[in-house]
Design a protein around this motif. Sequence first.
Motif, PDB file in Angstrom:
ATOM      1  N   ALA A   1       8.869  -2.799   6.489  1.00 45.35           N
ATOM      2  CA  ALA A   1      10.064  -2.817   5.654  1.00 45.35           C
ATOM      3  C   ALA A   1       9.939  -1.708   4.612  1.00 45.35           C
ATOM      4  O   ALA A   1       8.848  -1.424   4.112  1.00 45.35           O
ATOM      5  CB  ALA A   1      10.208  -4.167   4.972  1.00 45.35           C
ATOM      6  N   ALA A   2      11.052  -1.082   4.273  1.00 45.54           N
ATOM      7  CA  ALA A   2      11.003   0.024   3.316  1.00 45.54           C
ATOM      8  C   ALA A   2      10.404  -0.414   1.985  1.00 45.54           C
ATOM      9  O   ALA A   2       9.715   0.363   1.316  1.00 45.54           O
ATOM     10  CB  ALA A   2      12.401   0.596   3.103  1.00 45.54           C
ATOM     11  N   GLY A   3      10.628  -1.685   1.609  1.00 46.17           N
ATOM     12  CA  GLY A   3      10.078  -2.188   0.363  1.00 46.17           C
ATOM     13  C   GLY A   3       8.572  -2.311   0.369  1.00 46.17           C
ATOM     14  O   GLY A   3       7.951  -2.525  -0.683  1.00 46.17           O
ATOM     15  N   GLN A   4       7.949  -2.178   1.547  1.00 42.25           N
ATOM     16  CA  GLN A   4       6.493  -2.195   1.631  1.00 42.25           C
ATOM     17  C   GLN A   4       5.887  -0.821   1.359  1.00 42.25           C
ATOM     18  O   GLN A   4       4.657  -0.691   1.356  1.00 42.25           O
ATOM     19  CB  GLN A   4       6.051  -2.690   3.014  1.00 42.25           C
ATOM     20  N   CYS A   5       6.720   0.157   1.131  1.00 42.21           N
ATOM     21  CA  CYS A   5       6.260   1.516   0.853  1.00 42.21           C
ATOM     22  C   CYS A   5       6.362   1.784  -0.646  1.00 42.21           C
ATOM     23  O   CYS A   5       7.457   1.736  -1.218  1.00 42.21           O
ATOM     24  CB  CYS A   5       7.116   2.543   1.595  1.00 42.21           C
ATOM     25  N   THR A   6       5.238   2.054  -1.279  1.00 39.71           N
ATOM     26  CA  THR A   6       5.203   2.333  -2.711  1.00 39.71           C
ATOM     27  C   THR A   6       4.763   3.770  -2.927  1.00 39.71           C
ATOM     28  O   THR A   6       3.643   4.141  -2.553  1.00 39.71           O
ATOM     29  CB  THR A   6       4.232   1.385  -3.434  1.00 39.71           C
ATOM     30  N   LYS A   7       5.613   4.574  -3.518  1.00 37.78           N
ATOM     31  CA  LYS A   7       5.294   5.978  -3.736  1.00 37.78           C
ATOM     32  C   LYS A   7       4.259   6.128  -4.848  1.00 37.78           C
ATOM     33  O   LYS A   7       4.361   5.496  -5.901  1.00 37.78           O
ATOM     34  CB  LYS A   7       6.565   6.760  -4.089  1.00 37.78           C
ATOM     35  N   VAL A   8       3.257   6.975  -4.588  1.00 38.51           N
ATOM     36  CA  VAL A   8       2.252   7.309  -5.596  1.00 38.51           C
ATOM     37  C   VAL A   8       2.045   8.818  -5.582  1.00 38.51           C
ATOM     38  O   VAL A   8       2.531   9.521  -4.691  1.00 38.51           O
ATOM     39  CB  VAL A   8       0.907   6.585  -5.341  1.00 38.51           C
ATOM     40  N   ASP A   9       1.308   9.306  -6.571  1.00 34.61           N
ATOM     41  CA  ASP A   9       1.046  10.743  -6.704  1.00 34.61           C
ATOM     42  C   ASP A   9       0.315  11.247  -5.462  1.00 34.61           C
ATOM     43  O   ASP A   9      -0.756  10.753  -5.108  1.00 34.61           O
ATOM     44  CB  ASP A   9       0.198  10.985  -7.956  1.00 34.61           C
ATOM     45  N   GLU A  10       0.899  12.243  -4.810  1.00 39.27           N
ATOM     46  CA  GLU A  10       0.335  12.742  -3.551  1.00 39.27           C
ATOM     47  C   GLU A  10      -0.954  13.525  -3.735  1.00 39.27           C
ATOM     48  O   GLU A  10      -1.624  13.872  -2.757  1.00 39.27           O
ATOM     49  CB  GLU A  10       1.355  13.598  -2.817  1.00 39.27           C
ATOM     50  N   ARG A  11      -1.348  13.787  -4.974  1.00 37.19           N
ATOM     51  CA  ARG A  11      -2.639  14.452  -5.201  1.00 37.19           C
ATOM     52  C   ARG A  11      -3.813  13.514  -4.939  1.00 37.19           C
ATOM     53  O   ARG A  11      -4.940  13.961  -4.767  1.00 37.19           O
ATOM     54  CB  ARG A  11      -2.720  14.984  -6.636  1.00 37.19           C
ATOM     55  N   LEU A  12      -3.562  12.221  -4.911  1.00 33.58           N
ATOM     56  CA  LEU A  12      -4.630  11.258  -4.669  1.00 33.58           C
ATOM     57  C   LEU A  12      -4.971  11.259  -3.186  1.00 33.58           C
ATOM     58  O   LEU A  12      -4.100  11.078  -2.347  1.00 33.58           O
ATOM     59  CB  LEU A  12      -4.175   9.866  -5.103  1.00 33.58           C
ATOM     60  N   PRO A  13      -6.253  11.466  -2.830  1.00 34.69           N
ATOM     61  CA  PRO A  13      -6.620  11.463  -1.405  1.00 34.69           C
ATOM     62  C   PRO A  13      -6.227  10.157  -0.723  1.00 34.69           C
ATOM     63  O   PRO A  13      -6.367   9.071  -1.299  1.00 34.69           O
ATOM     64  CB  PRO A  13      -8.144  11.644  -1.440  1.00 34.69           C
ATOM     65  N   ALA A  14      -5.757  10.262   0.509  1.00 31.42           N
ATOM     66  CA  ALA A  14      -5.248   9.088   1.222  1.00 31.42           C
ATOM     67  C   ALA A  14      -6.314   8.013   1.396  1.00 31.42           C
ATOM     68  O   ALA A  14      -6.015   6.810   1.326  1.00 31.42           O
ATOM     69  CB  ALA A  14      -4.696   9.502   2.583  1.00 31.42           C
TER      70      ALA A  14
END
Length: 361
Positions: A141-154
């Motif tokens: 579900a789209a609500g399961q996706c939380t955006k964070v700073d992409e500089r943080l290694p996956a």
Amino acid sequence: MPHTVQGVVSRAKGAPVELVDVVVPDPGPGDAVVDVQACGVCHTDLHYRDGGIGDDYPYLLGHEAAGRVSAVGEGVVGLEVGDFVVLNWRAVCGVCRACAAGKPWYCFDTRNASTPMTLADGTPLSPALGIGAFASKTLVAAGQCTKVDERLPAEQAGLLGCGVMAGFGAAVNTGGVTRGQSVAVIGCGGVGDAAIAGARLAGATTVVAVDVEDRKLEWAKGFGATHVVNSRSEDVVTRVQEICGGVGADVVVDAVGRPETYRQAFEARDLAGTVVLVGVPNPEHTVELPMGDVFGRGGALKSSWYGDCLPSRDFPMLADLALQGRFPLADFVSETVGIGDVEDAFAKMQRGDVLRSVVVL
């Protein structure tokens, strides 16, 4: 069009996991497809494999994950292709009685994908915690996706999705640890060490780590424990009370979830202190407490669901703290492995050799 990818599947209770073809459908309304970049190997995945959570086999394992959105379904807002996200297993609905009461971290109607992923023969898969991320793509579900700073290694970011958040939140959100308090944490795996790190970040001045293994107690010192207690050779309640001024700790976090550790937590806290249960118990276990002590000690006995977190609030915060060097997220990653190494990672976890193995895709 649907994608076929390799995924780690548990077909039967206790059987070794298998790497098989998994069909990921196009996203339906409110859904998103995520290209998984990294996924931690969590005890919960092992519980699924061993039948400790349910019997809805086959399971697509993996849930502690980060990656990039590759497709979104109709009606999705605030999420776009290319966004770097951490996956969460409590996508709040916004309308249930908990959400309406201003406590969305208790949401009683969390969301998952509208259609199932399947095996190549069409057999529906049960994704672990509604995620299923031991695969290069997953549908959520789209609500399961939380955006964070992409500089943080996956490989670090994914750990925010479960164990680290559960432990940090148990101390900070549920336990309400604040400046100058004393805290004891029973069980120094990934969740317990996250509680220790969270307690120190919140300003606790005394943090007691309790475990049965000296190696884990040394790890706990690295996350901020000021004192350690080996419960094989020392009485936990007596030692915690001694360390905390003779009265016990303000907050005790049980990151194990056994009757004996919960009883230790109950007895090791100060008057009006707080016990937080974050270790997942066996549903068959029970605990007995003297009602006179329950009444006379006061305070609170709490359970911590997912660290009582709100992913949209807490994941970006922890990501920022990690990037600032204020939260030791990288130290939770013991090793990175391939998608075919999950069974071996389970064995290392059971032996206590690692805090977290992380599958990198």
